[in-house]
Write a protein that holds these residues in place. Structure first.
Motif, mmCIF file in Angstrom:
data_model
loop_
_atom_site.group_PDB
_atom_site.id
_atom_site.type_symbol
_atom_site.label_atom_id
_atom_site.label_comp_id
_atom_site.label_asym_id
_atom_site.label_seq_id
_atom_site.Cartn_x
_atom_site.Cartn_y
_atom_site.Cartn_z
ATOM 1 N N GLU A 139 103.900 115.565 69.292
ATOM 2 C CA GLU A 139 103.033 114.443 69.687
ATOM 3 C C GLU A 139 102.491 113.887 68.299
ATOM 4 N N LYS A 140 102.433 112.556 67.967
ATOM 5 C CA LYS A 140 101.906 111.857 67.086
ATOM 6 C C LYS A 140 100.281 112.396 66.810
ATOM 7 N N ASN A 141 99.444 112.437 67.703
ATOM 8 C CA ASN A 141 98.105 112.805 67.413
ATOM 9 C C ASN A 141 97.908 114.167 67.213
ATOM 10 N N GLU A 144 98.893 114.891 63.690
ATOM 11 C CA GLU A 144 97.990 114.517 62.898
ATOM 12 C C GLU A 144 96.748 115.347 62.766
ATOM 13 N N LYS A 196 104.899 109.366 58.565
ATOM 14 C CA LYS A 196 104.935 108.120 59.530
ATOM 15 C C LYS A 196 106.345 108.355 60.313
ATOM 16 N N GLN A 199 108.550 113.440 63.769
ATOM 17 C CA GLN A 199 108.436 113.547 65.192
ATOM 18 C C GLN A 199 108.378 114.666 65.546
ATOM 19 N N GLU A 243 96.509 107.749 63.418
ATOM 20 C CA GLU A 243 95.773 107.564 64.592
ATOM 21 C C GLU A 243 94.642 108.349 64.801
#
Length: 317
Positions: A139-141, A144, A196, A199, A243
């Motif tokens: 997951e992106k969050n 990060e 960016k 995934q 994010e």
């Protein structure tokens, strides 16, 4: 002829003292399906001859001789010539474990980014191994958040290009290259641009890389105005794509750092005032965040005298 799977880009400039050790650590790998791209960036010592000798003795080594244009241009040239599905970078004064290539290829799987561990070697003989949390993230969050841990708590490993393995097609297809108009944090800009398109990311605990820490830190250098401004602008632009609040805050702190460096390095009062005002605005935008943590990186990069002066400035009436 078997297709190359892993490309290792090594920018070289006047590295004769350490280069032999670096290249021997690559030639002695217990894995064969890789290539080493030695980008000789106009060396004036014996580095060019060392590169040529290794290339003549080991078909996995290729040499690109070019005029001196800086490490970012050299790395970008290496990317252009690379043939592997995956790619990583190695500095010409560092070295790697014999299992470096094999471990990378065993763990990359379907990940867009693989991060392994580094042992830092200081000039006084002290060694330091920093191991952030390991695991796989999709997951992106989540990605990060893991990167923020690597960044804010573990010696800014986010900006290290050489403890990471990337998909070459992601880099080429999305026009991701090292910025050639800055010489500060260019590694971090590259990594953030690449993030960016990530995934799936995995962080492993294996220590594969040895980082020779030489005395060339930001705290010991006088940073010029134009590079400081360009670096601040790059980081500020990239922070808008992030994010995760904590990682965004860490990036904004670096923007503040470079705005203050710009203010410090220009004699023009109007420019000093502008960058101090921008720093003040960004600082208060951070301070209003409920979970804001004043980062060690800000104190470390700025140094206490500049930091105290800035705090006195922003809180004065």
């Amino acid at each position: 002829m078997k297709k190359v799977y892993l490309s290792i880009v090594v920018p070289v400039f006047n590295s004769e003292i350490y280069l032999e050790e670096t290249l021997k650590s690559l030639s002695s790998q217990n894995y064969d399906n890789f290539e080493v791209l030695l980008v000789d960036d106009g060396s004036t010592d014996n580095s060019s001859n060392i590169c040529d000798r290794f290339a003549s003795e080991d078909k996995r080594f290729r040499v690109i001789h070019k005029q001196n244009e800086g490490v970012s241009v050299a790395r970008n040239e290496g990317i252009q010539y690379a043939k592997g599905d995956i790619i990583t970078f190695l500095d010409s004064d560092d070295w790697v474990e014999p299992s470096y290539c094999a471990t990378i290829c065993e763990n990359i799987g379907c990940n867009d980014l693989l991060i392994f561990q580094t042992c830092k070697h200081f000039t006084d003989g002290i060694q330091q191994i920093i191991k952030p949390r390991t695991g796989s993230y999709t997951e992106k969050n989540e990605i990060e958040q893991a990167l923020d841990t690597v960044y804010s708590k573990y010696s800014n490993q986010l900006g290290w290009p050489w403890n990471k393995v990337y998909r070459r097609d992601r880099i080429v297809n999305n026009d991701i290259y090292f910025p050639e108009d800055i010489s500060l944090f260019e590694d971090q800009v590259f990594v953030l641009r690449y993030m960016k398109y990530v995934q799936k990311m995995t962080i492993i605990s294996d220590v594969l890389h040895h980082y020779r820490v030489l005395d060339n830190s930001l705290t010991s250098k006088k940073i010029k105005y134009e590079p400081a401004v360009r670096t601040a602008e790059y980081l500020h632009s990239l922070s808008s794509d992030v994010e995760n609040a904590s990682l965004k805050d860490s990036l904004i702190c670096d923007v503040i750092n470079f705005r203050l460096k710009a203010a410090e390095s220009t004699p023009r009062y109007v420019l000093k005032y502008y960058h101090l005002k921008e720093s003040k605005r960004l600082f208060f935008s951070l301070a209003t965040n409920r979970d804001y943590r004043f980062p060690l990186s800000m104190r470390k990069i700025l140094g206490w005298p500049i930091l105290v002066g800035f705090l006195l400035y922003i809180f004065k009436k």
